[in-house]
Every structure is written in C-alpha cells, then in structure tokens.
Design an enzyme around this catalytic site. Structure first.
Site, PDB file in Angstrom:
ATOM      1  CE1 TYR A  16       1.768   2.582   8.346  1.00 39.58           C
ATOM      2  CE2 TYR A  16       0.466   4.118   9.802  1.00 39.58           C
ATOM      3  CZ  TYR A  16      -0.169   3.073   8.979  1.00 39.58           C
ATOM      4  OH  TYR A  16      -0.704   3.494   7.457  1.00 39.58           O
ATOM      5  NE  ARG A  62      -1.600   1.510   3.334  1.00 39.86           N
ATOM      6  CZ  ARG A  62      -2.082   1.954   5.012  1.00 39.86           C
ATOM      7  NH1 ARG A  62      -2.346   0.919   5.479  1.00 39.86           N
ATOM      8  NH2 ARG A  62      -1.167   2.706   5.752  1.00 39.86           N
ATOM      9  CG  HIS A 122      -5.926   2.840   6.259  1.00 41.38           C
ATOM     10  ND1 HIS A 122      -6.121   1.623   5.908  1.00 41.38           N
ATOM     11  CD2 HIS A 122      -7.106   3.207   6.958  1.00 41.38           C
ATOM     12  CE1 HIS A 122      -7.719   1.116   6.491  1.00 41.38           C
ATOM     13  NE2 HIS A 122      -7.917   1.889   6.811  1.00 41.38           N
TER      14      HIS A 122
END
Length: 472
Positions: A373, A360, A364
């Site tokens: 992160y 990805r 998100h």
C-alpha cells in the site's frame, strides 16, 4: 463604547462605513441588510427615498447618529450568561471554518542535516543525557532488527518494530521521571529501555518463558513492568487513554509531583476512547500527556482516509486542551517539548496533547507487508533523508561527544548482548499451563476450573498438537 463619528457626513457611503465600524459588521452589505430589517416596512410612495437614504437624512446631526449607534450597539452586543461562560450574540450568520487557512506549524530544533536551527528554543541537554539518548536509540534499532529476523526464522510468533520512531520513544522517556506513569500502545519499548528494562527482559517476554512477567499470557512486544511504572500493553487500540486519565487524576488527588503519560498512533484518534479521554482529562484538569505518534499510517489506512482536520494537534483545542505539534524525528525537539509539557501539566494541573510527526519505516508488524500500500521508494526516502538516529548523531558529534569508534564499539557490544539474550530466552522453560487460569481470582470459580479441565483433557487426547515444552 467609543463612537468614532464626524460632525457631519454627506453621503450614504459615509454613513454605512460609520455604522459598520461602530457596530462590528463584516461588510457594508451586512449593514444595509440590518437597516432594512429594523426600519418600518411602509409601502414606498412615488418619488420617495429608499430606506437607506431616508435614514441618511434623519442622521444629519451627530447627536442623532450617536443615539442610533448606541441603541443598535446595545442590541448587537448583548450576551447570554450561559453555563461555562458568557456568549456574545451576533446578527450575522457565521459558521466556524472547517480549518484554518494555514496548517499548525511543527516545532523542530535540528534540521534534516542535524544542524541547530538559528534562534531555536530548546531545553539544554547534558553530555551524559545526550549520549544515553543516542545509545538507547541505537540499542532499540538493533533489538528491533534482531527480533524481527528471529520472527522470520520462526523462533518468535509475532513482532512489531519501532524503526523510524526511535526519537519519539527515547527522547520523550528522557524528559520524564521514573515516577511518571506510562500507558503505552505497542510501539514504545524505548521508554522501557530508557527506564532500565534489560535486553534479557525484552527477550523473555517475546518468547513467553517462565521469566516473563506476564507468564506467557501476552503476545510478543506486549511488555509491562510494575517496577518501572509501565502498564502492560493492551492490543486493543486506544483503551489505555481513559486509563491514563484516571491515573493522572489519582496523582492529582494525592498531590504527587508526577503525571501520567499515554502513547498512541494516529489510528487511535479514530477510536471513541480518544475523544472520551481528552474530554475527561480536560474537565477533570488531570495532569496527563497525550503523545500521538502520527506516522502517517494506521496499518494500511493513510491519515487522509482517517480525518479531514489538520492532523491531530487541532483536536486538542476542541476539548480545551493545550497542544503542540513536534517533529517526531528530531530527538532534541521531542525532549524539549515533552520536558516543557510535563512541567506545565504538573504545575498547572492540566492535560497536554503532543502530536509528533514521524514515519513508520518498518512494516506495521510481521503480519504486514507495507509495500502493498506504499512504495518502497517512499520508505527508503524517509529512512535516509529523515532518519532520527543520523540527525541526532550529527549533533552530538558536532559537540565532540561521539566518534566513529564509539559508534562501532556500541553496535558490536549491543549485538552480542542481544544475541545472548535471545539464546537464553529461547532455552528457558515455558510457564506451567496452570498459569493460564491463575492471578485473577483468589478462589477460581467453577466455570474457570471446568475450562482448565477441558484443556487438559484435550491435550491428553491430542498431545501431538500441543507444544511439548509447556509443563502441564
């Protein structure tokens, strides 16, 4: 049972090897423990032989040894006629390993540079289909970028991109038929795009205007189309999986030449619905494709914090489901795997699990900052080294099906169409407030009518807190 016995043997070692071979023990030490258990446990006498040596002396004749082996073989190869199939017994304590020594390989056709891998097996793709696959991948990328920027400008409330996962979206859709029923998560707009959902229809949904098929009742990117056999996206994770199995079983009962297809992320496999759906599908032998987009992250949770298994592909076998792991950034591999899986699911009436390994590249959603992160360098590496668009473009260019001018013309045209769709959707009137309470009951119950009354009273009391472009 075929016994491999010599006419005589002269050592305890030879006897143990013969017994190990014919009784199926893992090692000579296992044979020794077994013999000690079956021989009488008399108190040893001074100068007497140990049990193994005594057995060796009594087995001097091949006939005696053969009789002993046959007796022990019969004891050690009994089976339990258990529901679901016969189960063999074993005298050994054997635990199934928590994982295989080697990871399940990943099927791919094109290497990172877009070159065909030698001796690769794949379903042939025509020039027309290949060009449409690439064109739709480019369109999806442009749409994502423009909608994302519109949200950052405050024109949309929310958005989630499919950047980095375009091949899974488009190539899988190309391998299906319009009769196949789709149960998506929220990162598969490319499937709708392939089936003919227009840029204007995408824009209408994201803005929630009166032309939106959901009448403004869903979050942006929660698309749906009854005409295109695409069930409306549900924000709750993995709830679409059992629904897909039910639909697949319905197709089976009606003897349709079609299957159900459901998409989900690696995070979805941590939900109970995933396990229930796989077991349901296996038992009912439903023609359904489970396509997992394993992009490494469930929002901020890495796969290493989700499961200890070898990814998702191995979970299918536990439920009796045929499975394959595919390079999700290889459009040709995705097309071939899904095409083959679909034929298999319908012909053999069985579920198939496909784990597509991808990444990805985008956040998100617009509510997320993924650099909190994971490193920006990691994201950039995947976007360049494993980019699904550039890899597939190289392949179609090598076939003489694409050029720089075609690329430039396509991107210019799609950008103009996208901006126009955005402008129109933004100016289109919103659905009437009454649509919040319609389309569920033929005659609204009293509690629903009471809720509508309270909403209208609140709006009248605080008009400044509610959007003025929503008709009352």
């Amino acid at each position: 049972m075929a016994l491999h016995l010599r006419s005589s043997f002269s050592s305890k070692s030879t006897l143990l090897n013969i017994l190990r071979h014919n009784l199926g023990f893992g090692s000579r030490s296992h044979v020794t423990r077994h013999i000690r258990q079956i021989l009488p446990h008399d108190p040893p006498l001074r100068g007497s032989q140990n049990p193994i040596s005594r057995l060796c002396n009594t087995m001097a004749e091949p006939e005696t040894l053969s009789s002993f082996v046959q007796h022990e073989y019969a004891n050690n190869h009994q089976v339990m006629d258990f529901p679901g199939g016969k189960v063999a017994f074993t005298p050994e304590i054997q635990f199934i390993s928590e994982s295989d020594k080697e990871r399940v390989p990943c099927y791919r056709v094109l290497d990172d540079n877009g070159q065909l891998i030698t001796n690769s097996q794949f379903v042939q793709v025509s020039e027309e289909v290949a060009v449409k696959i690439y064109s739709d991948m480019v369109t999806l990328q442009i749409m994502d970028n423009i909608f994302y920027e519109a949200q950052r400008q405050g024109r949309l409330s929310f958005y989630a991109t499919a950047i980095g996962e375009e091949a899974i979206n488009i190539a899988s859709a190309a391998a299906l038929t319009p009769q196949d029923v789709i149960f998506p998560q929220y990162r598969e707009p490319g499937v709708l795009l392939w089936r003919g959902f227009t840029l204007q229809e995408f824009a209408n949904q994201c803005f929630g205007n009166k032309s939106d098929y959901g009448k403004g009742r869903q979050m942006p990117v929660h698309y749906g189309s009854n005409k295109l056999n695409y069930f409306t996206v549900s924000a709750t994770i993995a709830t679409q999986l059992p629904n897909a199995v039910g639909a697949a079983y319905s197709l089976k009962m009606d003897k349709k030449d079609a299957c159900a297809v459901t998409y989900f992320g690696d995070g979805g496999t941590s939900e109970g619905d995933f396990h229930a759906a796989l077991n349901f599908a296996a038992v009912m032998e439903a023609p359904v494709l489970f396509i997992c987009r394993n992009n490494g992250w469930a929002i901020s949770t890495p796969t290493s914090d989700q499961f200890r298994s070898d990814g998702v592909v191995v979970k299918g076998r536990a439920y009796g489901i045929r499975s394959i792991r595919v390079d999700g950034n290889d459009a040709l591999a995705m097309y071939s795997a899904v095409h083959t899986a679909r034929e298999m699911a319908i012909r053999e009436q069985r579920p198939i699990l496909i784990e597509a390994l991808t990444y990805r590249v985008g956040h998100h959603s617009t509510s997320d900052d993924s650099t909190r992160y994971r490193s920006a360098g990691e994201i950039e590496w995947w976007n360049k080294a494993r980019n699904p668009l550039s890899r597939f473009r190289t392949w179609i260019e090598s076939n003489g099906w694409w050029s720089d001018k075609t690329e430039s013309d396509l991107r210019s045209r799609i950008k103009k169409e996208m901006l126009e769709a955005l402008r129109v959707a933004e100016k289109t009137e919103k659905p009437n407030l009454q649509n919040m309470f319609s389309d569920v009951y033929d005659v609204p119950p009293s509690n629903l009518r009471e809720q509508e009354l309270l909403v209208r009273q609140t709006i009248n009391s605080h008009p400044q807190d509610y959007p003025s472009d929503v008709p009352l």
